[in-house]
Design a protein around this motif. Sequence first.
Motif, mmCIF file in Angstrom:
data_model
loop_
_atom_site.group_PDB
_atom_site.id
_atom_site.type_symbol
_atom_site.label_atom_id
_atom_site.label_comp_id
_atom_site.label_asym_id
_atom_site.label_seq_id
_atom_site.Cartn_x
_atom_site.Cartn_y
_atom_site.Cartn_z
ATOM 1 N N PRO A 207 24.634 81.079 -43.863
ATOM 2 C CA PRO A 207 23.884 80.452 -44.961
ATOM 3 C C PRO A 207 24.409 79.041 -45.216
ATOM 4 C CG PRO A 207 25.026 82.456 -45.692
ATOM 5 C CD PRO A 207 25.512 82.150 -44.327
ATOM 6 N N SER A 210 20.673 75.106 -48.673
ATOM 7 C CA SER A 210 19.242 75.321 -48.905
ATOM 8 C C SER A 210 18.779 76.716 -48.483
ATOM 9 C CB SER A 210 18.437 74.258 -48.162
ATOM 10 O OG SER A 210 18.663 74.343 -46.778
ATOM 11 N N ARG A 211 19.709 77.543 -47.995
ATOM 12 C CA ARG A 211 19.346 78.920 -47.613
ATOM 13 C C ARG A 211 20.522 79.838 -47.947
ATOM 14 N NH1 ARG A 211 20.775 81.123 -43.127
ATOM 15 N NH2 ARG A 211 20.896 79.121 -42.029
ATOM 16 N N ARG A 212 20.323 80.723 -48.894
ATOM 17 C CA ARG A 212 21.442 81.510 -49.402
ATOM 18 C C ARG A 212 21.767 82.722 -48.536
ATOM 19 N NH1 ARG A 212 21.988 79.810 -54.731
ATOM 20 N NH2 ARG A 212 21.726 77.566 -54.576
ATOM 21 N N GLN A 213 20.759 83.195 -47.767
ATOM 22 C CA GLN A 213 20.949 84.412 -46.984
ATOM 23 C C GLN A 213 21.264 84.081 -45.528
ATOM 24 O OE1 GLN A 213 20.911 87.421 -48.403
ATOM 25 N NE2 GLN A 213 20.491 86.375 -50.354
ATOM 26 N N LEU A 215 20.667 84.329 -41.694
ATOM 27 C CA LEU A 215 19.381 84.476 -41.022
ATOM 28 C C LEU A 215 19.535 85.356 -39.782
ATOM 29 C CD1 LEU A 215 16.410 83.630 -40.460
ATOM 30 C CD2 LEU A 215 17.348 81.647 -39.235
ATOM 31 N N GLU A 244 17.808 72.127 -41.226
ATOM 32 C CA GLU A 244 17.923 72.406 -42.660
ATOM 33 C C GLU A 244 18.619 71.276 -43.390
ATOM 34 O OE1 GLU A 244 17.959 77.281 -42.766
ATOM 35 O OE2 GLU A 244 19.844 76.259 -42.370
ATOM 36 N N GLY A 250 15.521 75.289 -46.675
ATOM 37 C CA GLY A 250 16.036 76.315 -45.774
ATOM 38 C C GLY A 250 14.950 76.826 -44.831
ATOM 39 N N TYR A 251 15.379 77.363 -43.697
ATOM 40 C CA TYR A 251 14.450 78.008 -42.763
ATOM 41 C C TYR A 251 13.565 78.952 -43.565
ATOM 42 C CZ TYR A 251 12.945 81.181 -39.015
ATOM 43 O OH TYR A 251 12.197 81.959 -38.158
ATOM 44 N N PRO A 252 12.237 78.825 -43.465
ATOM 45 C CA PRO A 252 11.362 79.459 -44.460
ATOM 46 C C PRO A 252 10.945 80.904 -44.209
ATOM 47 C CG PRO A 252 10.302 77.555 -43.346
ATOM 48 C CD PRO A 252 11.518 77.896 -42.577
ATOM 49 N N ASP A 254 11.885 85.240 -42.751
ATOM 50 C CA ASP A 254 12.964 86.203 -42.997
ATOM 51 C C ASP A 254 13.837 86.527 -41.790
ATOM 52 O OD1 ASP A 254 11.333 87.901 -41.541
ATOM 53 O OD2 ASP A 254 11.108 89.422 -43.111
ATOM 54 N N TRP A 309 8.801 74.298 -40.028
ATOM 55 C CA TRP A 309 8.463 73.514 -41.222
ATOM 56 C C TRP A 309 7.129 72.783 -41.027
ATOM 57 C CZ3 TRP A 309 13.287 74.534 -39.477
ATOM 58 C CH2 TRP A 309 14.263 74.925 -40.391
#
Length: 869
Positions: A207, A210-213, A215, A244, A250-252, A254, A309
């Motif tokens: 993470p 801009s992306r908390r999780q 991937l 990113e 963040g990568y949009p 899941d 994106w």
Amino acid sequence: LPRVRLPADVRPTHYALSLEVVPERESFLGQTRIKIHLDRPRETILLHAAGLKIGSLLMQDSGGRRIEAGWREGEDEGMIELRPAEPLGPGLTLLRIGYEAPFNLQLEGLYRVEVRGRAYAFTQFQSISARLAFPCFDEPGFKAPFDVELTVRSEHVAVANTLAVAETPLADGLKRVRFATTVSLPTYVLAWAVGPLDVVEAFPVRPQASRRQPLPLRGIATNGRGPELRYALEHAPAQILALEEYLGIGYPFDKLDLIAVPDFAAGAMENPGAITFRESLLLFEAANAPQEQKRSFADVLAHELAHMWFGDLVTMHWWDDTWLNEAFASWMGNRVLQALYPEYQPGVWMLEAVHGAMSLDSLRSARQIRQPVESAHDIENAFDPITYDKGMALLAMFERWLGVETFRRGVRLYLERHRFGTATAEDWLAALSEAAGRDVGTPFQSFLLQPGVPLVEARLGREVGRSIVELRQSRFLPVGSRAARDRTWQIPLCARYGAGSESYETCTLFGGPEGELALEPGIAPSWVLPNADGAAYLRWSLAAEDLRSLREWGWQSLTPRERLSAADSLVVAFEAATLPADEIYAALRTLAEDETRAVAVVPMRLLRFARECLAGADLRPAVEAYARDLYRPVFGALAWQAAPNEGPEHKLLRQDVLEFLALVGRDPQVRAEAERRGRAVLGLDTNGALNLGAVEADLLETCLTVGVQEGGPAAFEAARKHFADCDSALLRWQLLRALSAATMPELSARARELVLDPSLRVNETLVPLERQRDEPAAREAAWRWLQEHFDAVVQRIGRLRAGLTPALAGRFSDLTHAKEVEDFFRPRIDQLVGGPRNLALVLERIELAAARIAAHEAAARRFFRRWLP
Ligand SMILES: [Zn+2]
């Protein structure tokens, strides 16, 4: 072919797709439920469906009331018209359609591939093939969330755009896999893969702000090839993080799967969360992969990831803005490469691609970047170097003009404003102008909305006490062109100039047709380069004395991109016939010796043209002798073996120079050694086993080619056998190209027969004809063969890819052939997707080659006569 657009006031708001996909069968089953919003009451509803056998149709109004409905084929191909018993709407309506459809065999829609006796199903929906797999509103403007469930054999793997969230065992050895609801997506980026696939789990991408999780990241390949995904999986995370960081979003999606597809029409496809690639781009057999494969992989991966994106998060509203996807993905991808792989010289590669687009853009039949799109032909034509590479050049030019940070603010504003939605060119220009605090739209649109390349003619003016560069602009046209020259653009133009050991840069927005650029007062420049860093989308010429000064005083201070730009100005002089051929050919040596690969290979194109079109049989040996004279020293310095720690561009140069010396320069020593190594690879003088270690990976294809050309039937037979036994897409490609370069007439004929051989993958079908088109000795026979077998070829590759077949006649250079090509294609071309424009381009290219010959033949023969051995 489909022409019309769907009405804008009937919109899907949600899809639920359920498909039974068993690749061993001929067909698949589907249930599609679509929630539709109607702005006003309607008696009929149009949507897309092609080749679907509809078994049931049910409609419900917003109150859940069931409404009887019939349907019929729409008046346009690929459309159906639903006719409810009573008018529907306004408001929400539910539509449920059950159907069956054949797996496609031409790499479109939901298609089947067999590898080593195992069947798989993959998808390719761009641009308008989702309608082959499920009924839908198959236009990019209609984004909606999707719920997908796939019923597959219990031992099979099923992959879709999102994570699998549930798996239910069913009767008859089947299971149902349900996937998480997607964000709003256009139909063309949906993707599935089903079969006995290898799945390789990589470490999740860490993470960041801009992306908390983390991937989830996986690689997918056909059975047994999983281990070859390691290289790709190692390189992907850094690229994602770089994107990113630049974009601040963040990568949009899941998860991310990188999927190697054994038979695939494009290079790769940016399906969100499930990017598909040709095997030859994604699978790496060994540490010893050719440099070209590594570079292409990095390049294509960066382009596809940027699409997550540009295209997936923000989608162009209609195909006329395809450049918002492709130009941005190429520009952004190149930025990622510059950050992560500077040794690949991505900036130089970018300019090389841009010069390729300029050659296309110099034609009267060239498209605009933003071209009205009214038919399936136009949609297909939109995927060309104008969209990708001219578009990329345009973005890079304005980035340099406005400054990196200002431009980035514009990019972020654009993405944030339209995320999960659609956008148009106007939306982008509004965001950029806002970030820049001034109108950027007007100059930008001067490139977006008109075809052609500006030609800037420059002259250093030395008035007393004041130095200027005098400028003129018009449309660049090759000799013989029938297009109009009087066009102007608003060009953000910077010139670089030097005095003593210093160099300076000065810029203007040049709106032409005439203008000037004031240089630093008090400096007496000794040289000027009219396009600093090659940054502006233009071709240039300098007054003769200024060109001499640039070569003499300025050359050492030019960057690689600037030398490439200067090399192009020589090509400009050749194409427009503004300098005599003998002068141009004499000037090639400096370029051939350049340390930058892209510059060093520029003369090769001009020498090929001389050998094929200008020399005639009597002087062909002279052109070959001159070619050897230029490139032997280059190859001598590179040698047959890469030094340890040698840079990637050196390896590519070695490959290019060897190929050129062997196939164009016909260098006897080089050919003898290449043949020896090629025979060793084929196992000809040993036990017949393939021995890839006998040659450096970068040189394999050329050695195989010479081995086949010199080795007669035995070598052909050996290569054919290795091809049949081979599963590696890359090696198959190299063997097939070598086979197709056979020059003995009976072997050449056997190579052509491979086109319809079922052992070829669909994406390999045209390789023999492409290779023979490029080989003067085989060209005519290949063209005859294509005409005789045309229907069978179209049958095999489909009408979509058959739209590219006019290019198979694209290397002729005389008007007799132009007429023949036109007569053959004219009655057929409307049925081939994108065909009409592709035919026009080819006919114009042939006509221009003829004009170029007329302009240069005499002087070229004068020059080459001195090189007769
Ligand atoms: Zn793309």
